[in-house]
Write a protein that holds these residues in place. Structure first.
Motif, PDB file in Angstrom:
ATOM      1  N   ASN A 366       0.117   7.742   3.844  1.00 51.49           N
ATOM      2  CA  ASN A 366       0.902   7.120   4.914  1.00 51.49           C
ATOM      3  C   ASN A 366       1.019   5.620   4.704  1.00 51.49           C
ATOM      4  OD1 ASN A 366       0.717   9.690   5.996  1.00 51.49           O
ATOM      5  ND2 ASN A 366      -0.093   9.033   7.973  1.00 51.49           N
ATOM      6  N   GLU A 367      -0.144   4.955   4.681  1.00 51.86           N
ATOM      7  CA  GLU A 367      -0.161   3.508   4.812  1.00 51.86           C
ATOM      8  C   GLU A 367       0.173   2.762   3.521  1.00 51.86           C
ATOM      9  OE1 GLU A 367      -0.006   2.454   7.601  1.00 51.86           O
ATOM     10  OE2 GLU A 367      -0.958   3.931   8.879  1.00 51.86           O
ATOM     11  N   GLY A 368      -0.296   3.260   2.389  1.00 52.87           N
ATOM     12  CA  GLY A 368       0.048   2.601   1.138  1.00 52.87           C
ATOM     13  C   GLY A 368       1.544   2.643   0.882  1.00 52.87           C
ATOM     14  N   PHE A 369       2.159   3.801   1.159  1.00 57.16           N
ATOM     15  CA  PHE A 369       3.590   3.934   0.921  1.00 57.16           C
ATOM     16  C   PHE A 369       4.405   3.121   1.918  1.00 57.16           C
ATOM     17  CE2 PHE A 369       2.531   7.140  -2.082  1.00 57.16           C
ATOM     18  CZ  PHE A 369       3.615   7.179  -2.942  1.00 57.16           C
ATOM     19  N   ALA A 370       4.002   3.099   3.167  1.00 57.78           N
ATOM     20  CA  ALA A 370       4.732   2.293   4.143  1.00 57.78           C
ATOM     21  C   ALA A 370       4.631   0.816   3.796  1.00 57.78           C
ATOM     22  CB  ALA A 370       4.205   2.556   5.552  1.00 57.78           C
ATOM     23  N   SER A 371       3.471   0.386   3.308  1.00 62.84           N
ATOM     24  CA  SER A 371       3.306  -1.009   2.906  1.00 62.84           C
ATOM     25  C   SER A 371       4.185  -1.331   1.700  1.00 62.84           C
ATOM     26  CB  SER A 371       1.839  -1.289   2.575  1.00 62.84           C
ATOM     27  OG  SER A 371       1.021  -1.071   3.696  1.00 62.84           O
ATOM     28  N   TRP A 372       4.242  -0.413   0.747  1.00 63.01           N
ATOM     29  CA  TRP A 372       5.104  -0.617  -0.418  1.00 63.01           C
ATOM     30  C   TRP A 372       6.572  -0.627  -0.022  1.00 63.01           C
ATOM     31  CZ3 TRP A 372       8.238   3.325  -2.828  1.00 63.01           C
ATOM     32  CH2 TRP A 372       8.842   2.911  -4.011  1.00 63.01           C
ATOM     33  N   MET A 373       6.969   0.302   0.825  1.00 61.05           N
ATOM     34  CA  MET A 373       8.378   0.373   1.233  1.00 61.05           C
ATOM     35  C   MET A 373       8.797  -0.842   2.047  1.00 61.05           C
ATOM     36  SD  MET A 373      10.114   2.939   0.010  1.00 61.05           S
ATOM     37  CE  MET A 373      11.533   3.027   1.109  1.00 61.05           C
ATOM     38  N   GLU A 374       7.892  -1.357   2.901  1.00 58.38           N
ATOM     39  CA  GLU A 374       8.273  -2.509   3.726  1.00 58.38           C
ATOM     40  C   GLU A 374       8.650  -3.700   2.847  1.00 58.38           C
ATOM     41  OE1 GLU A 374       4.177  -4.911   4.762  1.00 58.38           O
ATOM     42  OE2 GLU A 374       4.593  -3.127   5.937  1.00 58.38           O
ATOM     43  N   ASN A 375       7.839  -3.956   1.804  1.00 57.95           N
ATOM     44  CA  ASN A 375       8.102  -5.108   0.951  1.00 57.95           C
ATOM     45  C   ASN A 375       9.269  -4.860   0.004  1.00 57.95           C
ATOM     46  OD1 ASN A 375       6.051  -7.012   1.813  1.00 57.95           O
ATOM     47  ND2 ASN A 375       4.567  -5.542   1.039  1.00 57.95           N
ATOM     48  N   SER A 430      -3.308  -2.130   1.091  1.00 56.32           N
ATOM     49  CA  SER A 430      -2.850  -3.049   0.051  1.00 56.32           C
ATOM     50  C   SER A 430      -3.144  -2.562  -1.359  1.00 56.32           C
ATOM     51  CB  SER A 430      -3.470  -4.428   0.284  1.00 56.32           C
ATOM     52  OG  SER A 430      -3.069  -4.943   1.534  1.00 56.32           O
ATOM     53  N   LYS A 431      -4.316  -1.952  -1.587  1.00 59.82           N
ATOM     54  CA  LYS A 431      -4.525  -1.367  -2.912  1.00 59.82           C
ATOM     55  C   LYS A 431      -3.587  -0.176  -3.094  1.00 59.82           C
ATOM     56  CE  LYS A 431      -7.833   0.474  -6.233  1.00 59.82           C
ATOM     57  NZ  LYS A 431      -9.246   0.792  -6.561  1.00 59.82           N
ATOM     58  N   ILE A 436       0.927   1.958  -6.188  1.00 65.64           N
ATOM     59  CA  ILE A 436       2.282   2.515  -6.211  1.00 65.64           C
ATOM     60  C   ILE A 436       3.214   1.625  -7.022  1.00 65.64           C
ATOM     61  CG2 ILE A 436       4.310   2.987  -4.775  1.00 65.64           C
ATOM     62  CD1 ILE A 436       2.271   3.808  -2.564  1.00 65.64           C
ATOM     63  N   ARG A 437       3.111   0.328  -6.796  1.00 63.38           N
ATOM     64  CA  ARG A 437       3.960  -0.624  -7.520  1.00 63.38           C
ATOM     65  C   ARG A 437       3.710  -0.519  -9.027  1.00 63.38           C
ATOM     66  NH1 ARG A 437       3.529  -6.419  -8.460  1.00 63.38           N
ATOM     67  NH2 ARG A 437       5.617  -7.307  -8.671  1.00 63.38           N
ATOM     68  N   MET A 438       2.449  -0.399  -9.417  1.00 59.55           N
ATOM     69  CA  MET A 438       2.107  -0.272 -10.836  1.00 59.55           C
ATOM     70  C   MET A 438       2.653   1.023 -11.421  1.00 59.55           C
ATOM     71  SD  MET A 438      -1.686  -0.312 -12.581  1.00 59.55           S
ATOM     72  CE  MET A 438      -2.203   1.153 -11.689  1.00 59.55           C
ATOM     73  N   LEU A 439       2.502   2.125 -10.704  1.00 58.86           N
ATOM     74  CA  LEU A 439       2.957   3.414 -11.218  1.00 58.86           C
ATOM     75  C   LEU A 439       4.478   3.478 -11.284  1.00 58.86           C
ATOM     76  CD1 LEU A 439       0.433   5.788  -9.429  1.00 58.86           C
ATOM     77  CD2 LEU A 439       0.455   5.131 -11.844  1.00 58.86           C
ATOM     78  N   GLU A 440       5.164   2.896 -10.304  1.00 58.45           N
ATOM     79  CA  GLU A 440       6.626   2.858 -10.366  1.00 58.45           C
ATOM     80  C   GLU A 440       7.070   2.061 -11.583  1.00 58.45           C
ATOM     81  OE1 GLU A 440      10.482   1.525  -7.669  1.00 58.45           O
ATOM     82  OE2 GLU A 440       8.780   0.183  -7.971  1.00 58.45           O
ATOM     83  N   GLN A 569       3.524  -8.953 -13.171  1.00 63.96           N
ATOM     84  CA  GLN A 569       2.445  -8.783 -12.191  1.00 63.96           C
ATOM     85  C   GLN A 569       2.475  -7.442 -11.458  1.00 63.96           C
ATOM     86  OE1 GLN A 569      -0.015 -11.165 -12.142  1.00 63.96           O
ATOM     87  NE2 GLN A 569       1.216 -11.948 -13.848  1.00 63.96           N
ATOM     88  N   ALA A 570       2.925  -6.394 -12.141  1.00 68.14           N
ATOM     89  CA  ALA A 570       2.913  -5.070 -11.506  1.00 68.14           C
ATOM     90  C   ALA A 570       1.565  -4.375 -11.639  1.00 68.14           C
ATOM     91  CB  ALA A 570       4.010  -4.190 -12.099  1.00 68.14           C
ATOM     92  N   GLY A 571       0.716  -4.849 -12.547  1.00 65.37           N
ATOM     93  CA  GLY A 571      -0.545  -4.162 -12.802  1.00 65.37           C
ATOM     94  C   GLY A 571      -1.609  -4.487 -11.772  1.00 65.37           C
ATOM     95  N   TYR A 572      -2.469  -3.509 -11.524  1.00 63.05           N
ATOM     96  CA  TYR A 572      -3.614  -3.718 -10.638  1.00 63.05           C
ATOM     97  C   TYR A 572      -4.842  -3.927 -11.518  1.00 63.05           C
ATOM     98  CZ  TYR A 572      -6.914  -3.237  -6.785  1.00 63.05           C
ATOM     99  OH  TYR A 572      -7.905  -3.469  -5.860  1.00 63.05           O
TER     100      TYR A 572
END
Length: 889
Positions: A366-375, A430-431, A436-440, A569-572
């Motif tokens: 829920n929360e990781g994806f909503a955070s990614w989508m918001e930004n 946030s993690k 998600i950002r890294m995998l995309e 800066q996509a990597g974690y």
């Protein structure tokens, strides 16, 4: 649900930050339970699985004045195993009757016994005749309480032109639907809901679905019946009641609405316009149209220390201070926050509402994806705001917590309601977003979107675990996504990529990479192993990609020259360079893209504080940064200077020496951008101006403090864009007379949005004497019930020891204002900013006296943070002192 930790741009606006749950000294141990549950496909439950609900028909009659409600519910269910008892979740409900039948018109069997278990928040109904497997209807008649804390059904009081008003709302996440409806209150038990309510005729009632029928009862009340919801989890049900106004617009067949208290509707226009644009974007991205006929965004007065908004399906609840734009006080950062919150909660309508995690272990879905989508959505729909660089701040917030021993995996095993409450933290949000950002970035945005669309289609109206998503993305991308995703979600921690000095051969740069682990408090920790997607490039060159696997990798990068690892800066992960490699990068710093400048600065600062690089690396970069650099790069410098100033607060002479340097470095920047906004200037400059003035005020810059006081005294010199900033500086340096003036303004203010802000400012004073006055005020009758706890939290930002001691001395009173499931986060949160070793003992004593073993995650995280802060002050500040002493005078 929107939390303070989600976005650095709105930290001051939405709730109280959470800290990670404790996982023990070994840090890697929590991975096992998550992997085991994943492998076995298990779903945690706190209820017997002998029955499954399919529909709830709820009738609710609230009495706002008496703070009570009467209700009944008829639950359509299927008994799976023969037995004489049904057990549901229920909290603070009093039952007057319970009966079951095999269907409408069938004989009723009254319950032989009703047993309420307050500790486990359940109610059990035993019947004289055993229930054979089959379908039944359970009818319960009961009553409950309307609280003043933001859980269950609660009230918010506010001033209006018509006098004092009271509005009712519900907040059910994570486990508070049971306070209003006896139910199978776990996310995996999805069902449909038909809600009706008997309410005062002149008030507006709201729920997830549109009103299907309304009839007057002849006694000043009306019966409102809402359309039946789709199949959904209990925590997404919503009810609201008050003297509201609503505006709406139709977008792609959906009626989008904004709801405010009477008189504030005009302040919601931006939120309504944003909703239209976001709905179009999400309908396209997810490949599944928003399925409900309407979607309201409901603004409520007051605030919570724990959240800013909630994604109830079709009826988003948002505190008005993060939704409404009041032309007299709202700033550019408020506008961005309003959009961000709307984008986050609307993303939940798909990730969370349409498809829901099976259990709280996978809350990040829920929360990781909503955070990614918001930004992602804010960057796409408002490129003029230049917010893409904000991903670095979000990632840094996660890494700072993830590098402590008290971290936990993104997918973590949850047993209790309190543990679920503590899971709403920077790792989950946030993690999750950063992974998600890294995998995309690894699979490509088209393959990622294809996988997400397939996931939505396959699981709509259902419940999932993380592997359900990885399966679809891996199929779309034809890459080993699942293995990388498991490494980053089923084990905790931050990978560390060490970069040896590069070698140029035949026009290419040869890199040798080694994977370790970045730990702030366990320098000798045995590193875990990750498969890490890495992107590297020479300055101005083309990127090269690899996956570091097994701890090592070699990479040939096109071109020769300084090489940046984690380009884009996509990597974690953190990157530590050999000295020559870093020096070469620093020499070409001005040629890096702003996002890479930010990433290099962020790594340099965190690595230096952990003793893995010299602190001079960051400070030299900060000293050399040109005035023309991106405002968000300067924002990082401002942030670090503010952090260092706080680190020196117990050392007045050393603090003054650092402040002198910091003020000298930042003053030319303020002169460059000025106090007054210029026509057409970038929004990032507008935001930097606020940060810069506040930080210079905190540093004790006499010119900034004097100018803030002048503008406060002369309201004509106080434009809306600077109002909050100027007031913050004035409040921070308030003496008794200034504090009294701010207090009088708060008392006289009639606009709830402004009133809450003024009371918050009273808690911002640096002077301990004024801070003590704010603490006393916070538990009195004057600020509303939702404002007081937040005031104490704000005092704790600067005076953690004072605030924590006060809270313990007034624990009984505060317990009335902080709901039971949140206290395990609230009290430790007050002490977490301390650097006093005595606070560690105080936190342990609080936990021993008040918390179960499963509810001590935030306490242990707070302690770990304090221990690290003490270490930084003793071991790292001398290095800063030496650097300062070496600077030309």
């Amino acid at each position: 649900m929107q939390r303070k930790l989600i976005s650095a741009a709105v930290l001051a606006l939405i709730g109280l930050s959470a800290v990670p749950a404790h996982v023990g000294a070994a840090a890697a141990k929590p991975a096992a339970p998550a992997k085991a549950a994943l492998a076995k496909g298990q779903t945690t439950t706190q209820l017997p699985r002998n029955a499954v609900p399919s529909h709830y028909a709820v009738s609710l009659t609230p009495n706002a004045a008496a703070a009570t409600f009467d209700a009944s519910v008829t639950i359509a269910l299927e008994v799976k195993q023969r037995g004489d008892t049904l057990t549901l979740n229920a909290a603070e409900l009093a039952f007057s009757s319970a009966a079951i039948s095999a269907g409408p018109g069938q004989p009723l069997q009254q319950a032989a016994a009703i047993n309420v278990d307050d500790k486990n928040e359940t109610a059990s109904f035993r019947f004289a005749q055993p229930l054979a497997p089959g379908k039944y209807q359970l009818k319960l008649v009961y009553s409950g309480k309307i609280g003043t804390q933001t859980s269950g059904l609660f009230s918010l009081d506010y001033d209006s032109a018509q006098g004092k008003q009271r509005a009712l709302y519900t907040q059910f996440e994570n486990s508070d639907a049971r306070r209003v409806i006896p139910s199978w209150d776990e996310p995996d038990y999805k069902a449909t809901f038909a809600l009706e309510a008997v309410v005062p005729q002149q008030l507006m009632a709201l729920s997830n679905m549109p009103i299907a029928a309304s009839s007057e009862l002849g006694d000043g009340r009306k019966r409102v019946q809402f359309a039946t919801t789709p199949k959904m989890s209990t925590y997404l049900l919503f009810f609201g009641l008050g003297d509201f106004e609503r505006a709406s617009a139709v977008e792609q067949g959906v009626e989008l609405g904004v709801v405010t208290k009477r008189g504030a509707l005009g302040q919601a226009q931006f939120a309504l316009d944003s909703s239209r644009a976001v709905l179009r974007e999400y309908n396209d991205y997810f490949g599944v149209k928003y399925p409900l006929p309407k979607l309201d965004n409901i603004a409520a007065p007051g605030r919570s220390p724990f959240f800013g908004a909630m994604e109830n399906w079709g009826a988003i609840f948002t505190f008005e201070h993060v939704m409404l734009l009041d032309p007299s006080i709202s700033t550019q950062s408020d506008k961005q926050a309003s959009f961000l919150v709307a984008a986050h909660e609307m993303a939940h309508q798909w990730f969370g509402d349409l498809v829901t995690m099976r259990w709280w272990d996978d809350l990040w879905l829920n929360e990781g994806f909503a955070s990614w989508m918001e930004n992602r959505t804010m960057s796409r729909l408002h490129p003029e705001w230049n917010t893409a660089l904000g991903a670095i701040g979000s990632r840094e917030g996660a890494m700072e917590r993830d590098a402590l021993v008290t971290t936990h995996p993104v997918v973590q095993h949850i047993d209790t309601v309190e543990q679920a409450s503590q899971a709403f933290d920077a790792i989950t949000y946030s993690k999750g977003e950063a992974v998600i950002r890294m995998l995309e970035n690894y699979v490509g945005e088209n393959a990622w979107r294809e996988g997400v669309r397939a996931y939505m289609q396959a699981h709509k109206y259902g419940n999932t675990v993380s592997d359900d998503l990885w399966k679809q993305v891996e199929k779309a991308a034809r890459l080993p996504v699942r293995a990388i995703a498991h490494d980053f979600t089923l084990q905790p921690g931050v990978p560390l990529i060490r970069v040896a000095d590069p070698v140029c051969r035949n026009g290419n740069t040869q890199l040798s990479l080694t994977q370790g682990e970045f730990s702030k408090d366990l320098p000798n920790k045995q590193a875990l192993s990750w498969r890490v997607p890495v992107v590297a490039q020479t300055i101005g060159g083309k990127p090269a990609r690899t996956v570091v696997s097994g701890g090592k990798a070699s990479l040939s990068v096109p071109g020769c020259g300084p090489v940046l690892v984690n380009a884009g800066q996509a990597g974690y992960y953190r990157t530590v360079y050999a000295p020559k490699a870093f020096a070469a990068l620093a020499g070409g710093f001005d040629q890096l893209a702003p996002i890479d400048q930010l990433g290099l600065m962020a790594d340099s600062w965190s690595l230096s504080m952990a003793g893995l690089q010299p602190a001079s690396n960051f400070l030299d970069l900060a000293k050399a940064t040109s005035l023309a650099a991106d405002p968000q790069v300067w924002g990082k410098i401002v942030e670090v200077f503010h952090s260092l100033d706080r680190s020196y607060e117990a050392q007045p002479e050393r603090r003054q020496r650092f402040a002198k340097f910091a003020i000298a470095r930042l003053t030319p920047l303020l002169a460059h951008i000025g106090w007054e906004a210029k026509a057409g200037e970038a929004t990032s400059i507008i935001n930097l101006r606020e940060e810069l003035i506040e930080t210079l005020g905190d540093l004790g810059d006499p010119l900034v403090i004097a100018e803030a006081r002048r503008r406060y005294a002369d309201q004509s010199a106080l434009p809306t864009a600077l109002r909050r900033t100027v007031l913050t500086v004035v409040a921070r340096h308030a003496d008794a007379a200034t504090w009294d003036a701010l207090h009088a303004a708060a008392q006289a203010e009639k606009t709830p949005l402004v009133k809450a802000e003024l009371y918050g400012l009273l808690a911002a004073a640096a002077d301990p004497a004024q801070a003590k006055r704010a603490l006393q005020l916070a538990i009195g009758a004057e600020p509303d019930a939702t404002t007081g706890p937040g005031m104490i939290s704000r005092v704790a930002n600067r005076h953690p020891d004072l605030a924590f001691d006060f809270a313990l001395a007034n624990q009984a009173e505060l317990n009335k204002r902080v709901d039971a499931n949140s206290r395990s986060r609230y009290f430790p949160g007050l002490g977490k900013s301390s650097a006093d070793p005595a606070m560690i003992a105080k936190l342990k004593a609080y936990a021993d006296a008040n918390l179960s073993a499963s509810a001590r995650g935030d306490t242990k995280s707070a302690i770990a943070g304090i221990e690290y802060r003490i270490k930084v002050r003793s071991e790292r500040l001398p290095e800063i002192d030496a650097w300062l002493a070496a600077q030309p005078r």
